[in-house]
Design a protein around this motif. Structure first.
Motif, PDB file in Angstrom:
ATOM      1  N   VAL A  84       0.844  -1.206   0.000  1.00 42.56           N
ATOM      2  CA  VAL A  84       0.000   0.000   0.000  1.00 42.56           C
ATOM      3  C   VAL A  84       0.872   1.246   0.000  1.00 42.56           C
ATOM      4  O   VAL A  84       1.769   1.407   0.840  1.00 42.56           O
ATOM      5  CB  VAL A  84      -0.941   0.010   1.217  1.00 42.56           C
ATOM      6  CG1 VAL A  84      -1.744   1.307   1.265  1.00 42.56           C
ATOM      7  CG2 VAL A  84      -1.881  -1.183   1.162  1.00 42.56           C
ATOM      8  N   THR A  85       0.600   2.135  -0.928  1.00 42.37           N
ATOM      9  CA  THR A  85       1.338   3.397  -1.047  1.00 42.37           C
ATOM     10  C   THR A  85       0.404   4.570  -0.743  1.00 42.37           C
ATOM     11  O   THR A  85      -0.828   4.421  -0.776  1.00 42.37           O
ATOM     12  CB  THR A  85       1.898   3.555  -2.465  1.00 42.37           C
ATOM     13  OG1 THR A  85       0.791   3.682  -3.387  1.00 42.37           O
ATOM     14  CG2 THR A  85       2.748   2.355  -2.854  1.00 42.37           C
ATOM     15  N   PRO A  86       0.966   5.744  -0.468  1.00 47.51           N
ATOM     16  CA  PRO A  86       0.123   6.913  -0.153  1.00 47.51           C
ATOM     17  C   PRO A  86      -0.766   7.358  -1.308  1.00 47.51           C
ATOM     18  O   PRO A  86      -1.663   8.185  -1.104  1.00 47.51           O
ATOM     19  CB  PRO A  86       1.157   7.992   0.200  1.00 47.51           C
ATOM     20  CG  PRO A  86       2.357   7.236   0.647  1.00 47.51           C
ATOM     21  CD  PRO A  86       2.394   6.012  -0.213  1.00 47.51           C
ATOM     22  N   GLU A  87      -0.526   6.839  -2.505  1.00 49.82           N
ATOM     23  CA  GLU A  87      -1.378   7.202  -3.643  1.00 49.82           C
ATOM     24  C   GLU A  87      -2.718   6.480  -3.607  1.00 49.82           C
ATOM     25  O   GLU A  87      -3.641   6.841  -4.346  1.00 49.82           O
ATOM     26  CB  GLU A  87      -0.669   6.868  -4.965  1.00 49.82           C
ATOM     27  CG  GLU A  87       0.516   7.759  -5.299  1.00 49.82           C
ATOM     28  CD  GLU A  87       1.712   7.509  -4.402  1.00 49.82           C
ATOM     29  OE1 GLU A  87       2.390   8.494  -4.025  1.00 49.82           O
ATOM     30  OE2 GLU A  87       1.961   6.327  -4.062  1.00 49.82           O
ATOM     31  N   LYS A  88      -2.839   5.491  -2.744  1.00 51.58           N
ATOM     32  CA  LYS A  88      -4.081   4.729  -2.662  1.00 51.58           C
ATOM     33  C   LYS A  88      -4.929   5.244  -1.496  1.00 51.58           C
ATOM     34  O   LYS A  88      -4.395   5.689  -0.485  1.00 51.58           O
ATOM     35  CB  LYS A  88      -3.775   3.237  -2.474  1.00 51.58           C
ATOM     36  CG  LYS A  88      -3.006   2.637  -3.651  1.00 51.58           C
ATOM     37  CD  LYS A  88      -2.820   1.153  -3.511  1.00 51.58           C
ATOM     38  CE  LYS A  88      -1.958   0.605  -4.641  1.00 51.58           C
ATOM     39  NZ  LYS A  88      -2.620   0.698  -5.955  1.00 51.58           N
ATOM     40  N   GLU A 103      -3.013   3.452   9.618  1.00 49.94           N
ATOM     41  CA  GLU A 103      -1.977   4.447   9.339  1.00 49.94           C
ATOM     42  C   GLU A 103      -0.611   4.001   9.849  1.00 49.94           C
ATOM     43  O   GLU A 103       0.416   4.270   9.211  1.00 49.94           O
ATOM     44  CB  GLU A 103      -2.370   5.790   9.943  1.00 49.94           C
ATOM     45  CG  GLU A 103      -3.564   6.427   9.256  1.00 49.94           C
ATOM     46  CD  GLU A 103      -4.103   7.641   9.989  1.00 49.94           C
ATOM     47  OE1 GLU A 103      -4.885   8.394   9.383  1.00 49.94           O
ATOM     48  OE2 GLU A 103      -3.745   7.841  11.166  1.00 49.94           O
ATOM     49  N   PHE A 106       0.679   1.181   7.334  1.00 52.49           N
ATOM     50  CA  PHE A 106       0.920   1.529   5.939  1.00 52.49           C
ATOM     51  C   PHE A 106       2.002   2.610   5.834  1.00 52.49           C
ATOM     52  O   PHE A 106       2.414   3.194   6.832  1.00 52.49           O
ATOM     53  CB  PHE A 106      -0.367   2.007   5.273  1.00 52.49           C
ATOM     54  CG  PHE A 106      -1.448   0.959   5.218  1.00 52.49           C
ATOM     55  CD1 PHE A 106      -1.134  -0.384   5.143  1.00 52.49           C
ATOM     56  CD2 PHE A 106      -2.782   1.326   5.234  1.00 52.49           C
ATOM     57  CE1 PHE A 106      -2.123  -1.360   5.095  1.00 52.49           C
ATOM     58  CE2 PHE A 106      -3.785   0.361   5.183  1.00 52.49           C
ATOM     59  CZ  PHE A 106      -3.456  -0.985   5.111  1.00 52.49           C
ATOM     60  N   THR A 110      -0.444   7.660   4.028  1.00 50.82           N
ATOM     61  CA  THR A 110      -1.537   6.936   3.375  1.00 50.82           C
ATOM     62  C   THR A 110      -2.887   7.400   3.931  1.00 50.82           C
ATOM     63  O   THR A 110      -3.110   7.357   5.142  1.00 50.82           O
ATOM     64  CB  THR A 110      -1.398   5.420   3.592  1.00 50.82           C
ATOM     65  OG1 THR A 110      -0.154   4.976   3.034  1.00 50.82           O
ATOM     66  CG2 THR A 110      -2.550   4.668   2.930  1.00 50.82           C
ATOM     67  N   HIS A 135      -4.630  11.704   7.331  1.00 52.45           N
ATOM     68  CA  HIS A 135      -4.171  12.137   6.012  1.00 52.45           C
ATOM     69  C   HIS A 135      -5.280  12.213   4.964  1.00 52.45           C
ATOM     70  O   HIS A 135      -5.001  12.549   3.809  1.00 52.45           O
ATOM     71  CB  HIS A 135      -3.059  11.204   5.523  1.00 52.45           C
ATOM     72  CG  HIS A 135      -1.977  10.988   6.520  1.00 52.45           C
ATOM     73  ND1 HIS A 135      -1.122  11.995   6.925  1.00 52.45           N
ATOM     74  CD2 HIS A 135      -1.615   9.883   7.229  1.00 52.45           C
ATOM     75  CE1 HIS A 135      -0.271  11.516   7.820  1.00 52.45           C
ATOM     76  NE2 HIS A 135      -0.549  10.244   8.029  1.00 52.45           N
TER      77      HIS A 135
END
Length: 272
Positions: A84-88, A103, A106, A110, A135
């Motif tokens: 899982v990346t912060p773009e998801k 949080e 990940f 994220t 976030h």
């Protein structure tokens, strides 16, 4: 249009898939995961949406909807945390589990949105409450609100109120079913066939809910409208009060709240 992965297509997960499709979401923009192949085949045939393994779902999707039982969350997090990346955008439907749990597991930054839905999602009449984590942006909350709006109504609440939401609307359908069950049994006791008693009670519940939805007045005023002086209804209400039904309902919701807090306690840090 975002690709959405439903991680855990049980009753709630399936209901969300169905609602998204009915709202016009393309089947090729949806994927789901399920541990049993028979269930995968069943849902794929029913909805035309493909079941995939968990890593593939995380890789393909922009929005990850986590819809597993709270006791199953740790193995799932172990599997998906490295992916899982912060773009998801992560949307959790897991009762009692705080956004902080996700949080921490990940990548930093994220976005996580916590949701408490309920089972009327099965018929497109869910009541869902959403709360953004540290976030999550307003735009991402809008996205989640649109997704859940396809299967019912949505409100936003602070995360500190989610345990109360769980006790009230998350568990709420069971309280109504319990009351309907008791009323149907009473009809049978009075000599009505079960089918007739059920029809009378269920339609009364539907009609009463519609009156509440339409804003006909405060529940107290609406109840008084059915309660004639020295009539049948006031005799029944007296018995409900005598047996402490109101107090029992409040106690039941408080107990459900306590259990929700308990479920999340081991995943919650002291600073949350």
């Amino acid at each position: 249009m975002s690709t959405i992965a439903v991680l855990g297509a049980g009753k709630i997960g399936e209901s969300l898939l169905s609602g998204l499709l009915n709202a016009g979401h393309a089947p090729e923009k949806l994927v789901f995961t399920e541990r049993y192949q028979q269930r995968v085949d069943e849902l794929t045939e029913r909805y035309g949406v493909h079941g995939v393994d968990v890593p593939t779902a995380v890789e393909r999707a922009d929005v990850l909807v986590v819809s597993v039982k709270p006791q199953d969350i740790e193995p799932l997090l172990d599997e998906i945390a490295p992916l899982v990346t912060p773009e998801k955008l992560v949307v959790t439907l897991c009762a009692g589990l705080p956004t902080g749990l996700f949080e921490r597991r990940f990548a930093a930054g994220t976005p996580v949105v916590r949701v408490m839905p309920n089972t009327p999602m099965l018929v497109g009449e869910a009541m869902s409450a959403i709360s953004g984590g540290t976030h999550a942006t307003d735009a991402q909350l809008d996205t989640v609100e649109r997704l859940l709006g396809s299967v019912g109504r949505v409100v936003r609440v602070p995360e500190s109120q989610q345990d109360a939401v769980t006790a009230l609307s998350g568990s709420g359908p069971a309280y109504f079913f319990y009351l309907v069950e008791a009323m149907v049994d009473a009809g049978i006791l009075l000599g009505l066939p079960r089918s007739v008693a059920a029809e009378l009670v269920v339609q009364s519940a539907v009609g009463s809910a519609a009156m509440l939805r339409e804003g006909e007045g405060h529940p107290v005023i609406m109840r008084e409208g059915v309660t004639s002086p020295a009539g049948t209804t006031i005799s029944g209400i007296r018995e409900l009060e005598k047996h402490g039904v109101r107090a029992a309902m409040i106690d039941a919701i408080e107990a459900a709240h306590s259990r929700s807090v308990e479920l999340g306690a081991k995943h919650r840090r002291t600073d949350e």
